[in-house]
Motif scaffolding. Structure first.
Motif, PDB file in Angstrom:
ATOM      1  N   ASN A 150       0.817  -1.208   0.000  1.00 16.72           N
ATOM      2  CA  ASN A 150       0.000   0.000   0.000  1.00 16.72           C
ATOM      3  C   ASN A 150       0.853   1.262   0.000  1.00 16.72           C
ATOM      4  O   ASN A 150       0.359   2.354  -0.295  1.00 16.72           O
ATOM      5  CB  ASN A 150      -0.947  -0.018   1.207  1.00 16.72           C
ATOM      6  CG  ASN A 150      -2.032  -1.067   1.049  1.00 16.72           C
ATOM      7  OD1 ASN A 150      -2.680  -1.151   0.012  1.00 16.72           O
ATOM      8  ND2 ASN A 150      -2.223  -1.907   2.073  1.00 16.72           N
ATOM      9  N   GLY A 151       2.140   1.101   0.310  1.00 14.32           N
ATOM     10  CA  GLY A 151       3.060   2.238   0.254  1.00 14.32           C
ATOM     11  C   GLY A 151       3.745   2.418  -1.083  1.00 14.32           C
ATOM     12  O   GLY A 151       4.553   3.329  -1.258  1.00 14.32           O
ATOM     13  N   GLY A 152       3.456   1.533  -2.046  1.00 14.32           N
ATOM     14  CA  GLY A 152       4.054   1.658  -3.369  1.00 14.32           C
ATOM     15  C   GLY A 152       4.807   0.415  -3.789  1.00 14.32           C
ATOM     16  O   GLY A 152       4.690  -0.646  -3.170  1.00 14.32           O
ATOM     17  N   GLU A 153       5.587   0.550  -4.850  1.00  9.26           N
ATOM     18  CA  GLU A 153       6.339  -0.565  -5.414  1.00  9.26           C
ATOM     19  C   GLU A 153       7.820  -0.434  -5.084  1.00  9.26           C
ATOM     20  O   GLU A 153       8.342   0.668  -4.908  1.00  9.26           O
ATOM     21  CB  GLU A 153       6.167  -0.597  -6.937  1.00  9.26           C
ATOM     22  CG  GLU A 153       4.719  -0.755  -7.399  1.00  9.26           C
ATOM     23  CD  GLU A 153       4.609  -0.760  -8.909  1.00  9.26           C
ATOM     24  OE1 GLU A 153       5.598  -1.129  -9.583  1.00  9.26           O
ATOM     25  OE2 GLU A 153       3.536  -0.400  -9.421  1.00  9.26           O
ATOM     26  N   LEU A 185      11.257 -13.852  11.982  1.00  8.63           N
ATOM     27  CA  LEU A 185      11.239 -12.850  10.909  1.00  8.63           C
ATOM     28  C   LEU A 185      12.069 -13.404   9.761  1.00  8.63           C
ATOM     29  O   LEU A 185      13.296 -13.315   9.765  1.00  8.63           O
ATOM     30  CB  LEU A 185      11.798 -11.520  11.407  1.00  8.63           C
ATOM     31  CG  LEU A 185      11.079 -10.896  12.602  1.00  8.63           C
ATOM     32  CD1 LEU A 185      11.797  -9.620  13.049  1.00  8.63           C
ATOM     33  CD2 LEU A 185       9.622 -10.599  12.263  1.00  8.63           C
ATOM     34  N   GLU A 186      11.408 -13.967   8.758  1.00  5.23           N
ATOM     35  CA  GLU A 186      12.110 -14.760   7.754  1.00  5.23           C
ATOM     36  C   GLU A 186      12.479 -13.973   6.506  1.00  5.23           C
ATOM     37  O   GLU A 186      13.407 -14.360   5.789  1.00  5.23           O
ATOM     38  CB  GLU A 186      11.248 -15.964   7.380  1.00  5.23           C
ATOM     39  CG  GLU A 186      11.015 -16.893   8.564  1.00  5.23           C
ATOM     40  CD  GLU A 186      10.091 -18.045   8.235  1.00  5.23           C
ATOM     41  OE1 GLU A 186       9.354 -17.940   7.234  1.00  5.23           O
ATOM     42  OE2 GLU A 186      10.116 -19.043   8.970  1.00  5.23           O
ATOM     43  N   THR A 187      11.734 -12.930   6.173  1.00  3.78           N
ATOM     44  CA  THR A 187      11.991 -12.161   4.953  1.00  3.78           C
ATOM     45  C   THR A 187      11.976 -10.668   5.254  1.00  3.78           C
ATOM     46  O   THR A 187      11.633 -10.246   6.360  1.00  3.78           O
ATOM     47  CB  THR A 187      10.941 -12.451   3.859  1.00  3.78           C
ATOM     48  OG1 THR A 187       9.701 -11.826   4.225  1.00  3.78           O
ATOM     49  CG2 THR A 187      10.742 -13.948   3.675  1.00  3.78           C
ATOM     50  N   MET A 188      12.294  -9.892   4.227  1.00  2.00           N
ATOM     51  CA  MET A 188      12.291  -8.436   4.341  1.00  2.00           C
ATOM     52  C   MET A 188      10.962  -7.830   3.897  1.00  2.00           C
ATOM     53  O   MET A 188      10.847  -6.617   3.777  1.00  2.00           O
ATOM     54  CB  MET A 188      13.428  -7.856   3.499  1.00  2.00           C
ATOM     55  CG  MET A 188      14.808  -8.314   3.911  1.00  2.00           C
ATOM     56  SD  MET A 188      15.225  -7.907   5.613  1.00  2.00           S
ATOM     57  CE  MET A 188      15.319  -6.108   5.505  1.00  2.00           C
ATOM     58  N   LEU A 189       9.948  -8.650   3.656  1.00  2.00           N
ATOM     59  CA  LEU A 189       8.639  -8.125   3.264  1.00  2.00           C
ATOM     60  C   LEU A 189       8.030  -7.319   4.398  1.00  2.00           C
ATOM     61  O   LEU A 189       8.132  -7.690   5.571  1.00  2.00           O
ATOM     62  CB  LEU A 189       7.680  -9.266   2.903  1.00  2.00           C
ATOM     63  CG  LEU A 189       7.598  -9.637   1.415  1.00  2.00           C
ATOM     64  CD1 LEU A 189       8.899 -10.231   0.949  1.00  2.00           C
ATOM     65  CD2 LEU A 189       6.444 -10.601   1.174  1.00  2.00           C
ATOM     66  N   GLN A 190       7.383  -6.226   4.032  1.00  2.00           N
ATOM     67  CA  GLN A 190       6.640  -5.428   4.988  1.00  2.00           C
ATOM     68  C   GLN A 190       5.242  -6.015   5.151  1.00  2.00           C
ATOM     69  O   GLN A 190       4.754  -6.735   4.273  1.00  2.00           O
ATOM     70  CB  GLN A 190       6.558  -3.982   4.507  1.00  2.00           C
ATOM     71  CG  GLN A 190       7.903  -3.297   4.322  1.00  2.00           C
ATOM     72  CD  GLN A 190       8.693  -3.203   5.610  1.00  2.00           C
ATOM     73  OE1 GLN A 190       8.125  -2.913   6.668  1.00  2.00           O
ATOM     74  NE2 GLN A 190       9.986  -3.470   5.542  1.00  2.00           N
ATOM     75  N   PRO A 191       4.559  -5.720   6.258  1.00  2.00           N
ATOM     76  CA  PRO A 191       3.192  -6.241   6.441  1.00  2.00           C
ATOM     77  C   PRO A 191       2.288  -5.851   5.278  1.00  2.00           C
ATOM     78  O   PRO A 191       2.264  -4.698   4.855  1.00  2.00           O
ATOM     79  CB  PRO A 191       2.742  -5.566   7.746  1.00  2.00           C
ATOM     80  CG  PRO A 191       4.010  -5.323   8.498  1.00  2.00           C
ATOM     81  CD  PRO A 191       5.035  -4.977   7.451  1.00  2.00           C
ATOM     82  N   LEU A 209      16.244 -10.899   0.062  1.00  2.00           N
ATOM     83  CA  LEU A 209      14.854 -11.115   0.459  1.00  2.00           C
ATOM     84  C   LEU A 209      14.750 -11.886   1.767  1.00  2.00           C
ATOM     85  O   LEU A 209      13.939 -11.552   2.641  1.00  2.00           O
ATOM     86  CB  LEU A 209      14.109 -11.875  -0.640  1.00  2.00           C
ATOM     87  CG  LEU A 209      12.664 -12.285  -0.317  1.00  2.00           C
ATOM     88  CD1 LEU A 209      11.779 -11.049  -0.204  1.00  2.00           C
ATOM     89  CD2 LEU A 209      12.120 -13.238  -1.378  1.00  2.00           C
ATOM     90  N   HIS A 210      15.558 -12.933   1.921  1.00  2.00           N
ATOM     91  CA  HIS A 210      15.480 -13.792   3.103  1.00  2.00           C
ATOM     92  C   HIS A 210      16.504 -13.346   4.150  1.00  2.00           C
ATOM     93  O   HIS A 210      17.617 -12.949   3.814  1.00  2.00           O
ATOM     94  CB  HIS A 210      15.729 -15.246   2.718  1.00  2.00           C
ATOM     95  CG  HIS A 210      14.765 -15.768   1.704  1.00  2.00           C
ATOM     96  ND1 HIS A 210      15.065 -15.795   0.353  1.00  2.00           N
ATOM     97  CD2 HIS A 210      13.505 -16.260   1.824  1.00  2.00           C
ATOM     98  CE1 HIS A 210      14.025 -16.294  -0.310  1.00  2.00           C
ATOM     99  NE2 HIS A 210      13.072 -16.577   0.561  1.00  2.00           N
TER     100      HIS A 210
END
Length: 328
Positions: free
Chosen positions: A180-183, A201-207, A191-192
Motif C-alpha cells: 500500500n506504500g508503493g512498489e 522474521l524470515e523475509t524483508m517483506l513489509q506487512p 529477500l530472506h
C-alpha cells in the motif's frame, strides 16, 4: 484448523486492499501454507486468493525475463527461454517436487515457503524460536542431521527448503514487491533473513506487501549452468546439499562464475567467497576444491551434520568440473 474468511482478488490493487489485515495471508498454490494451517502453525483469520492475478512470463528485448508471481512452477520449468537461457533454474524446479505439486505451486509462493524442520512442525511438544520467539530451539541439541552449517545462530539452525530459490540466487534474480506504500524491487539474495535472534522474521517483506514478479537479468553465462541436488533418496526429498552453478571459461582461465548453495543455511546461500577464489584461475579440480574450501571455511557443524561440510565441498568441485568439461 482455525476458522478463516476467504476472498478472491482479481488484481493487485484488490489483493492489497483486502489483504491489509494483520492476520491476513495471500494464497497462491497453498502447497505449504495449507499444510501449516492444518498443523495450526499458521493461523490467519483471512485468506486472499491471488491465483487470478496475471501469470505471464515476459521475454524482454535484452534477453531477460519477467516472471509473474502467480506463474506455476511447472510452467516456468518448461518455458523455452528458461530451458535454453537459464537451465539451472529449470533443473532446480524439476528437482524440487513432484509434478502434482509443481502444477499447483506458484513462483511467489515458492519464495515464501517455510522451513521443514521437524521441531518447527511439532507444536505439541518441541521448542522452536521460529514458531514461538524466545521459547528455545530443540534442534540444536536434538536430531539435526538436515540442519544448517552456515549462517545459523543460537536461536535457529533450520535450513531454507526451496530448490528454485538457490538457482534464483545464483542468477542475480530481483524480486518485485508492491504494498500500500508503493512498489519496490529487492535482490533475491536480500529477500530472506539469516536467523539472528529473531528467526520468526524470515523475509524483508513489509506487512501486507505482495510479491508481484521475479526478474531474471540477461546473463550470457547462465546458458552454461546446472543444478545438482544431493538427498537421502531419489524421490522428492529436501536437499542435504545442493549447488547451482554457471561457468564462463575463456581459453585456460575462468572468466566468470555464479555459485549458490542450498540445504546449508537459513536462506539460499550465494557463495561469494568461492566465486572470488575462482575468477581468473585455471579451471581444474585443484582450483575448484580450493574455492569450495574457502566458502566452507566458516561452516559450523552440529552433532549430526558435520558430514555436510565435506559433502558440500565435493559437490561444488564435481559440479564445476562438469561445467568445465562441457566448456571444452
Amino acid at each position: 484448523m482455525t476458522p478463516f474468511d476467504y476472498s478472491r482478488a482479481g488484481d493487485v490493487a484488490a489483493a492489497l486492499r483486502i489483504g491489509a489485515g494483520v492476520q491476513t495471508k495471500f494464497l497462491g498454490g497453498g502447497t505449504n501454507l495449507i499444510d501449516l494451517m492444518r498443523e495450526t502453525i499458521e493461523r490467519p483469520t483471512a485468506l486472499v486468493d491471488i491465483t487470478g492475478l496475471p501469470a505471464e512470463i515476459t521475454e524482454r528485448d535484452d534477453g531477460g525475463l519477467l516472471i509473474g508471481a502467480a506463474v506455476r512452477n511447472t510452467t516456468l520449468a518448461e518455458h523455452r527461454a528458461v530451458r535454453t537461457r537459464y537451465p539451472m533454474l529449470s533443473r532446480a524446479i524439476l528437482a524440487g517436487a513432484s509434478a502434482q505439486i509443481r502444477n499447483m505451486a506458484t513462483v511467489g509462493g515458492n519464495l515464501l515457503q517455510r522451513t521443514r524442520c521437524t521441531y518447527f512442525y511439532d507444536d505439541a511438544g518441541s521448542r522452536c524460536n521460529k514458531r514461538h520467539p524466545g521459547q528455545g530451539c530443540d534442534a540444536i541439541d536434538g536430531f539435526n542431521r538436515n540442519h544448517a552449517i552456515l549462517g545459523a545462530s543460537d536461536s535457529c539452525v533450520a535450513t531454507h527448503p526451496s530448490d528454485m530459490c538457490v538457482a534464483l540466487a545464483a542468477l542475480d534474480a530481483v524480486v518485485h514487491l508492491q504494498g500500500n506504500g508503493g512498489e519496490r524491487a529487492l535482490p533475491l539474495v536480500e529477500l530472506h533473513r539469516l536467523p539472528g535472534d529473531r528467526p520468526d522474521l524470515e523475509t524483508m517483506l513489509q506487512p501486507g506487501e505482495l510479491i508481484t514478479a521475479i526478474e531474471l537479468p540477461a546473463q550470457k553465462i547462465a546458458a552454461r549452468s546446472t543444478y545438482r541436488k544431493v538427498r537421502d533418496r531419489s524421490s522428492y526429498a529436501f536437499a542435504l546439499v545442493s549447488v547451482a552453478a554457471a561457468l564462463d571459461i575463456e581459453g585456460d582461465t575462468i572468466k566468470d562464475v555464479r555459485l549458490a548453495l542450498g540445504g546449508v543455511a537459513h536462506k539460499p546461500w550465494r557463495a561469494h567467497k568461492a566465486e572470488q577464489a575462482l575468477r581468473g584461475r585455471e579451471p581444474n579440480a585443484e582450483t575448484f576444491r580450493a574455492a569450495a574450501e574457502a566458502e566452507l571455511a566458516d561452516a559450523v557443524p552440529l552433532r549430526d551434520n558435520a558430514f555436510k561440510i565435506e559433502l558440500a565441498k565435493r559437490t561444488i568441485t564435481a559440479v564445476l568440473g562438469e561445467l568445465a568439461g562441457d566448456a571444452r
